[in-house]
Design a protein around this motif. Structure first.
Motif, PDB file in Angstrom:
ATOM      1  N   GLU A   1       0.853  -1.191   0.000  1.00  0.00           N
ATOM      2  CA  GLU A   1       0.000   0.000   0.000  1.00  0.00           C
ATOM      3  C   GLU A   1       0.883   1.233   0.000  1.00  0.00           C
ATOM      4  O   GLU A   1       1.765   1.378   0.855  1.00  0.00           O
ATOM      5  N   THR A   2       0.677   2.116  -0.976  1.00  0.00           N
ATOM      6  CA  THR A   2       1.472   3.338  -1.151  1.00  0.00           C
ATOM      7  C   THR A   2       2.974   3.055  -1.088  1.00  0.00           C
ATOM      8  O   THR A   2       3.732   3.776  -0.439  1.00  0.00           O
ATOM      9  N   GLY A   3       3.383   1.975  -1.750  1.00  0.00           N
ATOM     10  CA  GLY A   3       4.801   1.668  -1.853  1.00  0.00           C
ATOM     11  C   GLY A   3       5.399   0.903  -0.684  1.00  0.00           C
ATOM     12  O   GLY A   3       6.552   0.469  -0.756  1.00  0.00           O
ATOM     13  N   SER A   4       4.664   0.754   0.392  1.00  0.00           N
ATOM     14  CA  SER A   4       5.181   0.053   1.571  1.00  0.00           C
ATOM     15  C   SER A   4       4.511  -1.312   1.708  1.00  0.00           C
ATOM     16  O   SER A   4       3.334  -1.478   1.382  1.00  0.00           O
ATOM     17  N   THR A   5       5.279  -2.277   2.222  1.00  0.00           N
ATOM     18  CA  THR A   5       4.774  -3.635   2.388  1.00  0.00           C
ATOM     19  C   THR A   5       4.549  -3.946   3.859  1.00  0.00           C
ATOM     20  O   THR A   5       5.393  -3.654   4.699  1.00  0.00           O
ATOM     21  N   LYS A   6       3.390  -4.528   4.153  1.00  0.00           N
ATOM     22  CA  LYS A   6       3.095  -4.974   5.512  1.00  0.00           C
ATOM     23  C   LYS A   6       2.644  -6.418   5.453  1.00  0.00           C
ATOM     24  O   LYS A   6       1.814  -6.787   4.621  1.00  0.00           O
ATOM     25  N   GLU A   7       3.195  -7.241   6.346  1.00  0.00           N
ATOM     26  CA  GLU A   7       2.892  -8.661   6.356  1.00  0.00           C
ATOM     27  C   GLU A   7       1.851  -9.013   7.421  1.00  0.00           C
ATOM     28  O   GLU A   7       1.860  -8.438   8.515  1.00  0.00           O
ATOM     29  N   TYR A   8       0.984  -9.962   7.076  1.00  0.00           N
ATOM     30  CA  TYR A   8      -0.032 -10.451   8.007  1.00  0.00           C
ATOM     31  C   TYR A   8       0.089 -11.972   8.086  1.00  0.00           C
ATOM     32  O   TYR A   8       0.158 -12.646   7.062  1.00  0.00           O
ATOM     33  N   THR A   9       0.130 -12.493   9.307  1.00  0.00           N
ATOM     34  CA  THR A   9       0.308 -13.924   9.520  1.00  0.00           C
ATOM     35  C   THR A   9      -0.993 -14.551  10.012  1.00  0.00           C
ATOM     36  O   THR A   9      -1.605 -14.066  10.969  1.00  0.00           O
ATOM     37  N   VAL A  10      -1.403 -15.634   9.352  1.00  0.00           N
ATOM     38  CA  VAL A  10      -2.603 -16.385   9.719  1.00  0.00           C
ATOM     39  C   VAL A  10      -2.163 -17.746  10.257  1.00  0.00           C
ATOM     40  O   VAL A  10      -1.316 -18.407   9.656  1.00  0.00           O
ATOM     41  N   TYR A  11      -2.727 -18.151  11.404  1.00  0.00           N
ATOM     42  CA  TYR A  11      -2.387 -19.425  12.037  1.00  0.00           C
ATOM     43  C   TYR A  11      -3.414 -20.489  11.663  1.00  0.00           C
ATOM     44  O   TYR A  11      -4.620 -20.272  11.787  1.00  0.00           O
ATOM     45  N   PHE A  12      -2.914 -21.648  11.226  1.00  0.00           N
ATOM     46  CA  PHE A  12      -3.770 -22.770  10.855  1.00  0.00           C
ATOM     47  C   PHE A  12      -3.518 -23.929  11.811  1.00  0.00           C
ATOM     48  O   PHE A  12      -2.377 -24.140  12.250  1.00  0.00           O
ATOM     49  N   TYR A  13      -4.553 -24.692  12.112  1.00  0.00           N
ATOM     50  CA  TYR A  13      -4.405 -25.814  13.032  1.00  0.00           C
ATOM     51  C   TYR A  13      -5.509 -26.840  12.755  1.00  0.00           C
ATOM     52  O   TYR A  13      -6.551 -26.516  12.183  1.00  0.00           O
ATOM     53  N   PRO A  14      -5.289 -28.109  13.138  1.00  0.00           N
ATOM     54  CA  PRO A  14      -6.261 -29.158  12.833  1.00  0.00           C
ATOM     55  C   PRO A  14      -7.434 -29.180  13.806  1.00  0.00           C
ATOM     56  O   PRO A  14      -7.289 -28.874  14.984  1.00  0.00           O
ATOM     57  N   VAL A  15      -8.586 -29.569  13.284  1.00  0.00           N
ATOM     58  CA  VAL A  15      -9.766 -29.805  14.112  1.00  0.00           C
ATOM     59  C   VAL A  15     -10.344 -31.164  13.730  1.00  0.00           C
ATOM     60  O   VAL A  15     -10.296 -31.580  12.572  1.00  0.00           O
ATOM     61  N   GLY A  16     -10.866 -31.884  14.727  1.00  0.00           N
ATOM     62  CA  GLY A  16     -11.497 -33.173  14.464  1.00  0.00           C
ATOM     63  C   GLY A  16     -13.003 -33.023  14.472  1.00  0.00           C
ATOM     64  O   GLY A  16     -13.565 -32.334  15.329  1.00  0.00           O
ATOM     65  N   THR A  17     -13.669 -33.640  13.511  1.00  0.00           N
ATOM     66  CA  THR A  17     -15.129 -33.584  13.451  1.00  0.00           C
ATOM     67  C   THR A  17     -15.674 -35.002  13.338  1.00  0.00           C
ATOM     68  O   THR A  17     -14.988 -35.916  12.892  1.00  0.00           O
ATOM     69  N   ARG A  18     -16.922 -35.203  13.734  1.00  0.00           N
ATOM     70  CA  ARG A  18     -17.524 -36.537  13.743  1.00  0.00           C
ATOM     71  C   ARG A  18     -18.804 -36.553  12.925  1.00  0.00           C
ATOM     72  O   ARG A  18     -19.629 -35.657  13.015  1.00  0.00           O
TER      73      ARG A  18
END
Length: 232
Positions: free
Chosen positions: A211-228
Motif C-alpha cells: 500500500e502506497t509503496g510500503s509492504t506490511k505482512e499479516y500472519t494467519v495461524y492454521f491448526y487441525p480440528v477433528g469432526t464426527r
C-alpha cells in the motif's frame, strides 16, 4: 475437551453394523496461534462452515477467506497421485480500501512444529463457465482448462491488485457467491512438496500486502480440528 489424532478414522458399530461414526480431520484458522488440536463433535461442517471457514479482516481493510481440502490432512500413500504432494489452499480476497496489492512472490507457509518454511506460489483463477450441472451458464472462479499445464500456471508478476468493493462485506456472501462474484480475487496458494498430516498440520501463512509503496505482512495461524459424522 477431547483431542483426537489427525487422520484417525474410527468406526463404532451401531445397530448390528448398519451405522458407525467416522472421524474426519479438517483445518481451521485465525489470527491467534493454537497449539492443540480441537475436537468439535458431530457438527455440520462444510465449505461455508463458520467454524472451519471464517472471514478474516486485517487492519488494512483486506478481507480473506480460505478453504483447504481435508485430503491434505492424511499421510500420503504410495498409490496416491502426485497432486496430493502439493497442497493447494483456495483463497478469496477483497478490500474495504482502494490501492492495495498482494505481493505474490513472497508468500510464506511455515510448518513451525517441523521447522519447515515453503515459498508459496499464487495461481490466479479467472471466471469461466461452470461445468457443474446445477450451475449451467454461471461464470465461476476455476482453471482455464482441466490440464496439468493449467494446474501449474502460476502468476508471474510481482503483485496483483486486490479488488475494492463499496458497501460490501465478504461475510455476507453466501452460496456460490464466492466463486461467481467477479469483484473477488480468487485463486490458489500452492505449496509444493507439502501436506498437513500430523505435526505438519500446525502452520502459518504470511501474506504481504503493498500500500502506497510500503509492504506490511499479516500472519494467519492454521491448526487441525477433528469432526464426527454418523454414517449409515
Amino acid at each position: 475437551m477431547l483431542y483426537i489424532r489427525v487422520g484417525l478414522i474410527l468406526a463404532i458399530s451401531l445397530l448390528q453394523g448398519c451405522a458407525y461414526y467416522v472421524y474426519s480431520p479438517h483445518t481451521s484458522y485465525g489470527l491467534t496461534k493454537v497449539d492443540t488440536e480441537e475436537y468439535l463433535g458431530p457438527i455440520d461442517t462444510g465449505y461455508y462452515s463458520p467454524i472451519t471457514s471464517p472471514v478474516l479482516t486485517f487492519d488494512n481493510g483486506v478481507q480473506v477467506k480460505f478453504s483447504i481440502s481435508e485430503m491434505y490432512n492424511s499421510p500420503r500413500k504410495p498409490q496416491d497421485l502426485e497432486h496430493f504432494d502439493n497442497a493447494r489452499i483456495e483463497v478469496f480476497i477483497t478490500s474495504l480500501k482502494k490501492g492495495i496489492e498482494l505481493d505474490t512472490q513472497h508468500i510464506i507457509l511455515e510448518q513451525y512444529r517441523i521447522s519447515k518454511k515453503t515459498s508459496v506460489k499464487f495461481l490466479e483463477k479467472k471466471h469461466y463457465p461452470s461445468l457443474a450441472k446445477n450451475q449451467h451458464g454461471l461464470l465461476v472462479c476455476t482453471y482455464s482448462e482441466l490440464t496439468q499445464k493449467a494446474f501449474y500456471d502460476f502468476y508471474q508478476e510481482k503483485s496483483i491488485e486486490v479488488p475494492y468493493m463499496t458497501d460490501f462485506n465478504l461475510d455476507l456472501i453466501k452460496g456460490s457467491g464466492l466463486i461467481s462474484n467477479p469483484n473477488i480475487l480468487c485463486g490458489e496458494l500452492v505449496a509444493m512438496d507439502t501436506n498437513f498430516a500430523d505435526e505438519k498440520g500446525y502452520f502459518t501463512i504470511t501474506l504481504p500486502f503493498i500500500e502506497t509503496g510500503s509492504t506490511k505482512e499479516y500472519t494467519v495461524y492454521f491448526y487441525p480440528v477433528g469432526t464426527r459424522f454418523l454414517a449409515k
